[in-house]
Motif scaffolding. Structure first.
Motif, PDB file in Angstrom:
ATOM      1  N   LEU A 322       0.852  -1.097   0.210  1.00  0.00           N
ATOM      2  CA  LEU A 322      -0.255  -0.181   0.339  1.00  0.00           C
ATOM      3  C   LEU A 322       0.766   1.141  -0.017  1.00  0.00           C
ATOM      4  N   ARG A 323       2.144   1.495   0.470  1.00  0.00           N
ATOM      5  CA  ARG A 323       2.917   2.667   0.044  1.00  0.00           C
ATOM      6  C   ARG A 323       2.753   3.082   1.038  1.00  0.00           C
ATOM      7  N   GLY A 324       2.181   3.383   1.753  1.00  0.00           N
ATOM      8  CA  GLY A 324       2.053   4.026   3.301  1.00  0.00           C
ATOM      9  C   GLY A 324       2.654   5.292   3.290  1.00  0.00           C
ATOM     10  N   PHE A 325       4.574   4.895   3.105  1.00  0.00           N
ATOM     11  CA  PHE A 325       4.805   6.194   3.944  1.00  0.00           C
ATOM     12  C   PHE A 325       6.176   6.232   2.370  1.00  0.00           C
ATOM     13  N   ASP A 326       5.787   5.943   2.104  1.00  0.00           N
ATOM     14  CA  ASP A 326       7.294   6.196   0.284  1.00  0.00           C
ATOM     15  C   ASP A 326       7.326   7.597  -0.089  1.00  0.00           C
ATOM     16  N   ALA A 327       8.153   7.506   0.528  1.00  0.00           N
ATOM     17  CA  ALA A 327       9.307   8.869  -0.195  1.00  0.00           C
ATOM     18  C   ALA A 327       8.957   9.808  -0.429  1.00  0.00           C
ATOM     19  N   VAL A 331       1.358   7.525  -2.412  1.00  0.00           N
ATOM     20  CA  VAL A 331       0.153   5.929  -1.108  1.00  0.00           C
ATOM     21  C   VAL A 331      -0.804   5.555  -2.033  1.00  0.00           C
ATOM     22  N   LEU A 332      -0.728   4.453  -2.237  1.00  0.00           N
ATOM     23  CA  LEU A 332      -1.389   3.386  -3.524  1.00  0.00           C
ATOM     24  C   LEU A 332      -3.019   3.978  -2.583  1.00  0.00           C
ATOM     25  N   ASP A 333      -3.813   4.139  -3.952  1.00  0.00           N
ATOM     26  CA  ASP A 333      -5.427   4.500  -3.309  1.00  0.00           C
ATOM     27  C   ASP A 333      -5.985   3.009  -3.289  1.00  0.00           C
ATOM     28  N   PRO A 334      -7.075   3.239  -2.492  1.00  0.00           N
ATOM     29  CA  PRO A 334      -7.499   1.540  -2.030  1.00  0.00           C
ATOM     30  C   PRO A 334      -8.297   1.787  -3.646  1.00  0.00           C
ATOM     31  N   ARG A 380      -1.584   2.842   5.169  1.00  0.00           N
ATOM     32  CA  ARG A 380      -0.939   3.931   5.775  1.00  0.00           C
ATOM     33  C   ARG A 380      -1.397   4.281   7.245  1.00  0.00           C
ATOM     34  N   ASP A 381      -2.980   3.683   7.539  1.00  0.00           N
ATOM     35  CA  ASP A 381      -4.020   3.699   8.670  1.00  0.00           C
ATOM     36  C   ASP A 381      -4.867   3.812   7.982  1.00  0.00           C
ATOM     37  N   ALA A 382      -6.459   2.888   8.988  1.00  0.00           N
ATOM     38  CA  ALA A 382      -6.944   2.422   8.827  1.00  0.00           C
ATOM     39  C   ALA A 382      -8.151   2.498   8.049  1.00  0.00           C
ATOM     40  N   GLU A 383      -7.747   4.151   7.134  1.00  0.00           N
ATOM     41  CA  GLU A 383      -8.605   4.172   6.135  1.00  0.00           C
ATOM     42  C   GLU A 383      -8.980   4.170   4.999  1.00  0.00           C
ATOM     43  N   GLN A 384      -6.642   3.449   5.127  1.00  0.00           N
ATOM     44  CA  GLN A 384      -6.653   2.879   4.019  1.00  0.00           C
ATOM     45  C   GLN A 384      -7.104   2.143   3.370  1.00  0.00           C
ATOM     46  N   ASP A 573      11.664   1.602   2.386  1.00  0.00           N
ATOM     47  CA  ASP A 573      11.267   3.295   2.316  1.00  0.00           C
ATOM     48  C   ASP A 573      12.757   3.671   3.059  1.00  0.00           C
ATOM     49  N   LEU A 574      12.928   3.483   4.297  1.00  0.00           N
ATOM     50  CA  LEU A 574      14.716   4.433   4.335  1.00  0.00           C
ATOM     51  C   LEU A 574      15.918   4.063   3.506  1.00  0.00           C
TER      52      LEU A 574
END
Length: 929
Positions: A322-327, A331-334, A380-384, A573-574
């Motif tokens: 889901l790439r929630g913290f991509d540099a 962020v991938l759309d659901p 990234r979060d629960a909404e995603q 990501d790091l």
């Protein structure tokens, strides 16, 4: 080689190799450079091009003439009619056989495929490395077919006849659990319970002795069922219910983790959430939410455990990053994630509704009643996450995130597991698995220093041990000293933050790279991700392809980069952040800008070539001159173009956004333009809208009215595909005004045809006819024959929908004449279908079927399987109306075969037609949801 019915011997290893490479790419141009690289490898002499020509001449004579192997820049293509190779036929039969739920039909298809093998694949050319790999692929394909055939024969009650065949297969594949399980079932059903149990014990011994492992849970459960004489093992005739074939279940998990160590407490916790094998399913879906700091090993643990329990989810495993913290902030759309899942589950694009809520509802419906594992990585979060959760109690969802997802715990009942740094003992186990237990045991002090320098963070330990593994003669104390020096050089570290300490490990590994690999690593930090292919990386660095491959290999060996699928590379990501820091610190602004422009040029030129292959008669655009150092490997045909767009889809979305953010507006709108036909054919209409909104802003900032008009025209069609007809008409009207202001009559004609198409979508055929006629007048004024031909067909089709079939024929016949003259074969095929439709409704059924047959032949030649089936369906209607039910039946069965293979919803309607047709027995329905 067999031509017609004659066996034709081919002499010489390299001649056989050339023929094999071409035969494995039927109908696809293989470049001369690629042929030389495969056949001669690094030892290719200067005379290799001449030798290749000589081999091709010989093969042409053997095949009966020049038409069989055609020279097309930049190489050659094996151009034979239909399915000219056994591989093509076998792959089609296996695909159909594994999808069919009719066990008898599946048995026939799979047996037919296996009959095409006459010994081991490519045995005469297996000494050539690439062909050896292809031989292994084909042998794996054969084994897939063998297993599937046995499954179907067991379902048909042929267990007794299968026993001797399975005993031989078990001898040939002594470690294959699937085959041994099939043998156990066949023996048990044949009344040989003791032999079935003996088979299990023999396999268990072999696995212990050769691999040091126990049989899988599934096989242990099967042994328990045989011991207990479980009634469920007894054979019963198929009841006719729809069962998804085992081979059709998605298997999207990343590769199993090598050298996994530790996490014993966490693995037990996960096992407890799932329950013991054989226990009743939980009443609700299980959600496991893994959280922790970057690099702590969340994904590694989740993937490792998912592979351990995958056998408990026979309906497949789904995975998405889901790439929630991509540099790069991508962020991938659901909605994009759900589209990927629906594709994997076999849902045809035509069945996918617009909008995330409707897509999520369809996704949950498809999974209802199935046992499927869903791994949602890097959320990234629960909404995603919420739209991606299945609703079936038999499913399991595993979520990883840097955040604790407390609202998912509270709202959906997720079970939280926070991962900490590895305990020192498990960190030592990890080093022992990677470096060898003796080496670790001999230098305990150095090992402790390495663990401390890496802050017990798994990612840092993996990077550090990769260097140590490539230097087996180096004492670990020396490596520990280098790590200390690296940490001292980064004086901002205080040891309290593991994500800070890991930069010391990164810097240590980075300094060990060759200068060229170090530069490649830095410049990759400029790429928006989520991954990159070799040509784009070569362009980014301005290096030749061969050198780029070598540099990427060096980076993967040091664990600074991951080759997650063949030829595609990704960062953690790091590491992406670290590479970005380095390039901004060490590379000049000019160097970075040139690298970004080279990468964008590479994507743009390949995408443009692909777009022209998907739609050859689309108006061209000016790309500008590519910067020096750009590598652009254009696809050879429409099929390759589509495959390239599928692979690069998420990358191109990010690239378009990054280009717009960086002020490279010309690249932004042009790249969006190239993707329109891909978006339309694949049903990615939301992406079509999003990219064209970005493109429209870019065109406006450039004050480029022509670009803005072109983008608005595409945006109007995208809105119409989503059913947003008011917005569609608004965009098209604005495009028409812009083209009029520019005096671009061609553009105005395109817009008029688009408005006619939107009106047809709305059922407003009278209004659509008016716009189609306006488009035709404009085309006649400018003398554009290709566009005029399509406008004539549009007018004809609107007349046909208004039941003025003679007017339809007049316009479509004129269209056909022009389409043949300009060479627009796709337009010609559509027009033949329109003419057939008009003849049918005029009662001239023989003429209608003749027109439909011509359309079918053209669509088949073009490789457009859906429209071939659609036209066959129309032809069947004409045969039926003409009083030839047998011809109708055959046409419909041919169409059904194609539609079922495509998983298209029209197949269900055609089955209903066949069900009420005299003497027809339709094939089994598609297993796709």
């Amino acid at each position: 080689m067999t031509t017609e019915t004659t066996a034709q011997p081919i002499s010489g290893l390299r001649r056989k190799g050339v023929l094999a490479v071409l035969a494995l790419h039927p109908g696809v141009i293989v470049s001369s450079d690629r042929l030389i690289d495969v056949i001669w490898g690094d030892r290719a002499p200067a005379t290799a091009p001449n030798s290749l020509q000589s081999h091709v001449s010989y093969l042409r004579r053997a095949l009966g003439g020049r038409a069989a192997i055609v020279g097309r820049p930049p190489g050659y293509v094996l151009d034979l009619p239909g399915e000219a190779t056994d591989v093509e036929v076998a792959e089609r039969l296996i695909r159909a056989g594994t999808r069919s739920i009719d066990h008898g039909q599946a048995r026939t298809l799979l047996a037919g495929a296996l009959a095409l093998w006459r010994g081991r694949s490519l045995v005469d050319v297996a000494s050539i490395d690439w062909l050896h790999a292809q031989a292994e692929r084909l042998e794996h394909l054969r084994l897939v077919a063998v297993r599937a055939l046995v499954d179907n024969r067991l379902a048909l009650g042929e267990h007794a006849a299968l026993v001797p065949e399975l005993e031989l297969l078990a001898q040939q594949h002594p470690l294959d659990e699937h085959i041994h399980e099939q043998l156990m079932v066949a023996l048990y059903r044949a009344g040989r319970q003791s032999d079935a149990l003996a088979t299990y014990r023999r396999l268990r011994r072999t696995l212990r002795d050769d691999l040091g492992i126990e049989p899988s849970r599934a096989l242990r459960d099967r042994e328990g069922a045989i011991l207990a004489q479980d009634p469920a093992l007894a054979w019963s005739a198929p009841a006719g219910e729809v069962v998804v074939a085992r081979a059709s279940a998605p298997a999207q998990l990343p590769p199993a983790v090598r050298a996994f160590a530790g996490r014993h407490v966490e693995l037990r916790w996960l096992d407890e959430r799932l329950g013991r094998p054989g226990a009743p399913d939980p009443q609700t879906m299980v959600i496991a939410a893994l959280s922790g700091t970057p690099g702590v090993g969340k994904t590694t643990l989740a993937v490792h455990w998912a592979h351990q329990v995958a056998d408990r989810f026979p309906d497949g495993q789904l995975y998405v990053n889901l790439r929630g913290f991509d540099a790069g902030g991508a962020v991938l759309d659901p909605a994009d994630a759900i589209r990927g899942f629906l594709d994997a589950l076999g849902v045809p694009v035509e069945r996918v509704p617009a909008g995330l809520p409707a897509q999520a509802a369809l996704y949950r419906s498809v999974l209802t009643g199935r046992r499927t594992l869903v791994l949602l990585d890097n959320a990234r979060d629960a909404e995603q996450v919420r739209p991606l959760l299945p609703g079936s109690a038999g499913c399991l969802a595993v979520v990883t995130s840097r955040n604790q997802l407390t609202s998912l715990v509270a709202g959906e009942g997720a079970h939280p597991l926070a991962l900490d740094l590895l305990p020192a003992g498990e960190a030592r186990d990890l080093l022992a698995r990677r470096l060898g237990s003796d080496r670790v045991a001999n230098e305990p002090t150095a090992v402790n220093q390495i663990i401390a320098s890496c802050a017990r963070l798994p990612l840092a330990l993996a990077v550090a041990t990769s260097r140590a593994a490539t230097r087996p003669g180096f004492p670990l104390a020396a490596l520990a000293g280098e790590l200390r020096e690296a940490a001292d050089a980064l004086d901002a570290f205080d040891g309290g933050d593991p994500t800070t300490d890991v930069r010391a490990v990164f810097s240590w590994s980075y300094r060990a790279l060759s200068p060229a690999a170090g530069r490649m690593f830095r410049l990759l930090g400029l790429h928006p991700g989520p991954d990159i292919a070799v040509p784009a990386a070569a362009s980014l660095a301005g290096t030749p392809l061969r050198e780029a491959r070598s540099l990427l290999t060096e980076l993967t060996r040091t664990h600074l980069l991951i080759e997650h699928t063949p030829g595609r590379y990704a960062f953690h990501d790091l590491l992406r952040v670290y590479a970005s820091e380095l390039t901004h610190d060490l590379d000049s602004d000019d160097e970075r800008q040139r690298a970004v422009r080279r990468a964008l040029d590479s994507y743009l030129h390949v995408a443009y070539a692909g777009a022209r292959l998907l739609q050859p008669f689309r108006d061209p655009i000016d790309l500008g001159i590519a910067h020096p150092g750009v590598t652009a490997v254009a696809p050879a045909d429409a099929e390759q173009a589509m495959a390239w767009f599928v692979a690069e889809h998420p990358v191109l979305l990010n690239v378009i956004s990054r280009a717009a953010d960086d002020g490279l507006y010309a690249h932004a709108w042009r790249l969006a333009w190239t993707m329109a036909d891909f978006f339309d054919r694949k049903g990615h209409w939301q992406d079509w809208v999003a990219t064209h909104e970005t493109a429209l802003t870019a065109a406006d900032l450039l004050a480029d009215s022509w670009a803005a008009a072109s983008v608005r025209r595409g945006l109007g069609r995208a809105r119409a595909q989503l059913g947003q007809f008011t917005e569609a008409h608004a965009q098209l009207r604005q495009a028409a005004r812009l083209y009029a202001r520019l005096g671009d009559v061609t553009g105005q004609a395109h817009v008029a045809r688009s408005i006619a198409w939107v009106c047809a979508r709305q059922g407003r055929h009278r209004e659509g006819l008016s716009h189609a006629q306006h488009a035709l007048r404009l085309c006649e004024a400018i003398g554009d024959r290709a566009l005029r031909a399509r406008a004539l067909n549009s007018v004809g089709w609107q007349y046909a929908q208004l039941r003025d079939h003679r007017a339809a024929l007049r316009h479509c016949r004129r269209a056909l004449h022009l389409l043949r003259a300009v060479g627009d074969r796709f337009g010609e095929a559509n027009t033949w279908d329109s003419i057939g439709y008009a003849h049918h409704h005029l009662g001239d059924y023989p003429q209608a079927t003749a027109c439909y047959q011509r359309a079918v032949e053209l669509f088949r030649d073009l490789g457009d399987r859906y429209y071939e089936a659609d036209t066959l369906t129309h032809a069947g209607e004409s045969y039926q109306a003409a009083g030839d039910p047998e011809a109708a039946r055959l046409a419909w069965l041919r169409a059904l075969d194609i539609l079922a293979a495509l998983g298209h919803p029209d197949a269900d309607r055609l089955r209903a037609t066949l069900r009420h047709h005299p003497s027809v027995r339709p094939t089994a329905p598609s297993t796709c949801a």
